[in-house]
Motif scaffolding. Structure first.
Motif, PDB file in Angstrom:
ATOM      1  N   SER A 173      13.298  21.927 -45.928  1.00  0.00           N
ATOM      2  CA  SER A 173      12.355  22.039 -44.820  1.00  0.00           C
ATOM      3  C   SER A 173      13.075  22.388 -43.526  1.00  0.00           C
ATOM      4  O   SER A 173      12.640  23.267 -42.764  1.00  0.00           O
ATOM      5  N   ILE A 174      14.194  21.722 -43.267  1.00  0.00           N
ATOM      6  CA  ILE A 174      14.955  21.986 -42.042  1.00  0.00           C
ATOM      7  C   ILE A 174      15.564  23.385 -42.074  1.00  0.00           C
ATOM      8  O   ILE A 174      15.554  24.119 -41.076  1.00  0.00           O
ATOM      9  N   ALA A 282      18.761  14.486 -37.611  1.00  0.00           N
ATOM     10  CA  ALA A 282      17.677  13.971 -36.784  1.00  0.00           C
ATOM     11  C   ALA A 282      16.502  13.505 -37.637  1.00  0.00           C
ATOM     12  O   ALA A 282      15.882  12.469 -37.360  1.00  0.00           O
ATOM     13  N   VAL A 283      16.214  14.258 -38.699  1.00  0.00           N
ATOM     14  CA  VAL A 283      15.090  13.904 -39.575  1.00  0.00           C
ATOM     15  C   VAL A 283      15.441  12.701 -40.455  1.00  0.00           C
ATOM     16  O   VAL A 283      14.681  11.735 -40.554  1.00  0.00           O
ATOM     17  N   VAL A 284      16.614  12.759 -41.089  1.00  0.00           N
ATOM     18  CA  VAL A 284      17.004  11.710 -42.032  1.00  0.00           C
ATOM     19  C   VAL A 284      17.235  10.380 -41.312  1.00  0.00           C
ATOM     20  O   VAL A 284      16.819   9.319 -41.779  1.00  0.00           O
ATOM     21  N   GLU A 288      15.889  11.298 -32.326  1.00  0.00           N
ATOM     22  CA  GLU A 288      15.648  12.560 -31.643  1.00  0.00           C
ATOM     23  C   GLU A 288      16.837  13.504 -31.858  1.00  0.00           C
ATOM     24  O   GLU A 288      17.992  13.067 -31.878  1.00  0.00           O
ATOM     25  N   TYR A 289      16.521  14.773 -31.982  1.00  0.00           N
ATOM     26  CA  TYR A 289      17.585  15.767 -32.124  1.00  0.00           C
ATOM     27  C   TYR A 289      18.543  15.711 -30.936  1.00  0.00           C
ATOM     28  O   TYR A 289      19.767  15.811 -31.099  1.00  0.00           O
ATOM     29  N   SER A 290      18.011  15.523 -29.733  1.00  0.00           N
ATOM     30  CA  SER A 290      18.855  15.454 -28.547  1.00  0.00           C
ATOM     31  C   SER A 290      19.838  14.285 -28.635  1.00  0.00           C
ATOM     32  O   SER A 290      20.970  14.370 -28.151  1.00  0.00           O
TER      33      SER A 290
END
Length: 634
Positions: A173-174, A282-284, A288-290
């Motif tokens: 997905s990523i 970030a997902v796992v 937050e990605y930041s």
């Protein structure tokens, strides 16, 4: 010719599909598609490219065609069937109403994905995937605490192929929604001349300093690796220029190759892309990605600080001087090449100020760069249709392999999860560690390096985040620290023998022994093996704490790295011998021990820090005095 056109055409369609999905164009036209349908479209396109571009046996084209054409057709038909029947297949999986056609398609997809990843990424990930499936099949017969759930083939196949968390898991997905957008940005930058700009900028900045050729190589490889997504491709693309350049300057063959391997591997640890691991992390890790980007900054800086110190001290010891290229200047390079810095400014502003989705920020940054190049150009050159075609081809080439890698990583995670073995392994690791954090960290590091051997960045992180990061978090380690720890140690497999694929690629270019190059890379990159242990215990190094705590932690780490590096090289301001060399090593190691866990508390920690500062200041005084006495530069 026809084959090349077909591969480029399908690759271009794949990239365009990913861009349109990232921009939510399907919703603008009222198409309510499942993400799984879009991801299987990417799989279908990638299957054709992979089985045409990577023949079964290049030495026997007739046999290859007899195998590859049916596999290509089967993979495409299975993926297309899944796209059109996806809603029904998803319902069937939920209600356990399995059809014969669905079972055949699911089995075909699993086999084809594993075979495709064997051809593009090597045997390691394919073997791990097969092993994970066999573990799921025989899970109930495993001994003791590892024993898992009974296996049911039809449920397993449907789950793997059609339900979330498996082939259609976070890695794929990523990759499908985010990574391709960043790969496109990097490919466009390269096709338009950005690679030459960053190389020239590095040469203008550092070419005249001692060891300048190696510093240019490391800087260029770091720039390229930060957006390339692959340590090996980084070695191959930049190493063809940098390794001969370092050898010519006076670096030994294995040193030049080792430096390139370490520099290229480090690019996978530099935000914002981090070999696509940042987005997956970030997902796992459910952050937050930041937050991932911010946490990665200081460890990445320390990685390259350690490498630059090695280069500088080796050059000083061996008398390797720099050479200034009078035709290059920083001002001139920036004046002409600012268009290649612009997309990074837009990207960072979009991510951190406007809080755009990463894929959207990457596409806007790419569009901004293209617009600036069309309007202003770069040294009189503007992008042409060939520039765009090359960028699309570069994106497709990297994208098709990473799509299969991500899908197979999902198979591994899904198989271990479905059997219950993944949870049992995590518990066993914690039990072996005996709730003893230092022992568990060392054990985890060894497992990370072993499991990461021969695997690309996405596969390394996807596997280790589930297998190793979970028990670390269970023992109280901060979530981002645990996930960065496994990424760092997993990436070290790229330069750690016996399967150091980045080091081996560099050795092939330098025409030197690959195993010796791997051990040389380990020595040159020693700090990368230590930094993860430090930031796990000292959260201030990932900017989790007060500003004062972070400054102290960074100062201790930099001083410690400098002193240990000087001891390893045997040179500071002058040759280090005997007790002085050993003393530097001991003091450097003491500085690398986080102040919060130094025996005796704050006072001993401050004394060690003061000693470290005093020694380094003393070294710089010696250098200054020596320069003054000689009336020139060292």
């Amino acid at each position: 010719m026809t084959r090349t056109v077909l591969i480029r055409g399908l690759g271009t369609v794949m990239v365009i599909a990913a861009v349109l999905w990232a921009l939510n164009v399907q919703r603008i036209f009222g198409l309510n598609l499942y993400k799984g349908q879009f991801l299987y479209l990417l799989v279908a396109l990638s299957a054709v490219v992979i089985f045409i571009q990577h023949p079964f046996d290049p030495a026997r084209p007739g046999l290859s065609r007899a195998i590859d054409i049916p596999l290509c057709g089967l993979g495409t038909l299975a993926a297309i069937y899944t796209i059109f029947r996806f809603p029904q297949l998803l319902d069937d999986a939920s209600f356990r109403d399995f059809s014969a056609a669905g079972l055949v398609v699911a089995a075909a997809l699993i086999v084809l994905l594993i075979e495709g990843v064997r051809r593009t990424a090597g045997i390691a990930l394919a073997v791990i995937a097969v092993a994970a499936i066999l573990i799921a099949v025989f899970a109930q017969y495993l001994p003791g605490v590892l024993a898992g759930r009974p296996f049911r083939a039809d449920a397993f196949l449907y789950q793997m192929a059609f339900q979330d968390g498996n082939i259609l898991g976070a890695p794929l997905s990523i990759v499908g929604t985010v990574v391709i957008a960043f790969v496109l940005m990097g490919a466009m930058l390269q096709a338009a001349g950005g690679g030459d700009f960053f190389s020239n900028l590095a040469a203008a900045m550092m070419g005249a300093s001692r060891g300048g050729s190696a510093k240019i190589a490391v800087t260029a490889s770091g720039f390229f690796g930060a957006i390339s997504g692959s340590a090996v491709s980084n070695v191959v693309s930049t190493g063809m220029i940098t390794i001969p350049m370092m050898k010519k300057a006076g670096y030994k063959d294995d040193t030049a190759a080792g430096l390139e391997a370490v520099a290229s591997t480090g690019g996978q640890l530099v935000p914002p892309v981090m070999g696509a691991a940042a987005f997956l992390m970030a997902v796992v890790a459910e952050v937050e990605y930041s937050a991932v980007v911010v946490a990665s900054i200081i460890p990445a800086v320390l990685y390259y600080v350690g490498l630059f110190l090695q280069i500088d001290l080796i050059a000083a010891r061996d008398g390797i001087r720099g050479e200034r290229d009078e035709q290059l200047s920083v001002r001139d390079e920036l004046r002409h090449g600012w268009v290649f810095i612009l997309p990074f400014v837009v990207l960072i502003y979009g991510l951190f100020v406007l809080v755009w989705r990463p894929e959207y920020a990457a596409l806007v940054a790419t569009a901004t760069m293209i617009a600036a190049l069309v309007i202003f150009g770069h040294r009189g050159n503007r992008p042409t249709l060939k520039t765009f075609a090359d960028a699309m081809a570069g994106t497709a080439e990297a994208g098709v392999s990473i799509i299969f890698i991500a899908a197979v990583a999902g198979i591994v995670i899904g198989a271990l999860n479905s059997s219950g073995v993944l949870f049992n392994i995590s518990e066993a690791i914690v039990d072996i560690g005996g709730r003893n954090l230092p022992l568990l960290l060392v054990l985890s590091a060894i497992i990370c390096i072993i499991l990461g051997m021969g695997m690309p960045t996405v596969g390394v992180y996807a596997l280790l985040s589930s297998l190793i990061a979970v028990p670390l978090v269970d023992l109280g380690i901060e979530k981002i620290s645990a996930h960065l720890f496994v990424l760092y140690l997993g990436m070290m497999s790229m330069m750690t023998p016996p399967v150091a694929i980045a080091a081996f690629a560099a050795a092939a270019i330098a025409r030197t022994d690959p195993i010796r190059t791997g051990f040389k890379a380990m020595r040159l990159g020693w700090s990368a093996y230590v930094i993860p242990f430090v930031f796990v215990v000292e959260p201030a190094l990932i900017l989790n704490g007060t500003l004062l705590d972070s400054l102290e932690a960074v100062l201790r780490a930099c001083l410690g790295i400098w002193l240990v590096t000087a001891a390893i090289v045997g040179y500071g301001s002058a040759s280090l011998q005997g007790g002085r060399r050993a003393g530097y090593a001991v003091l450097g190691i003491a500085l690398l021990v986080p102040g919060s866990i130094v025996p005796g508390g704050t006072v001993p920690a401050l004394i060690i820090l003061a000693l470290g500062i005093a020694v380094v200041v003393y070294e710089f005084i010696i250098v200054r005095q020596a320069q003054t006495a000689r009336g020139g530069k060292t």
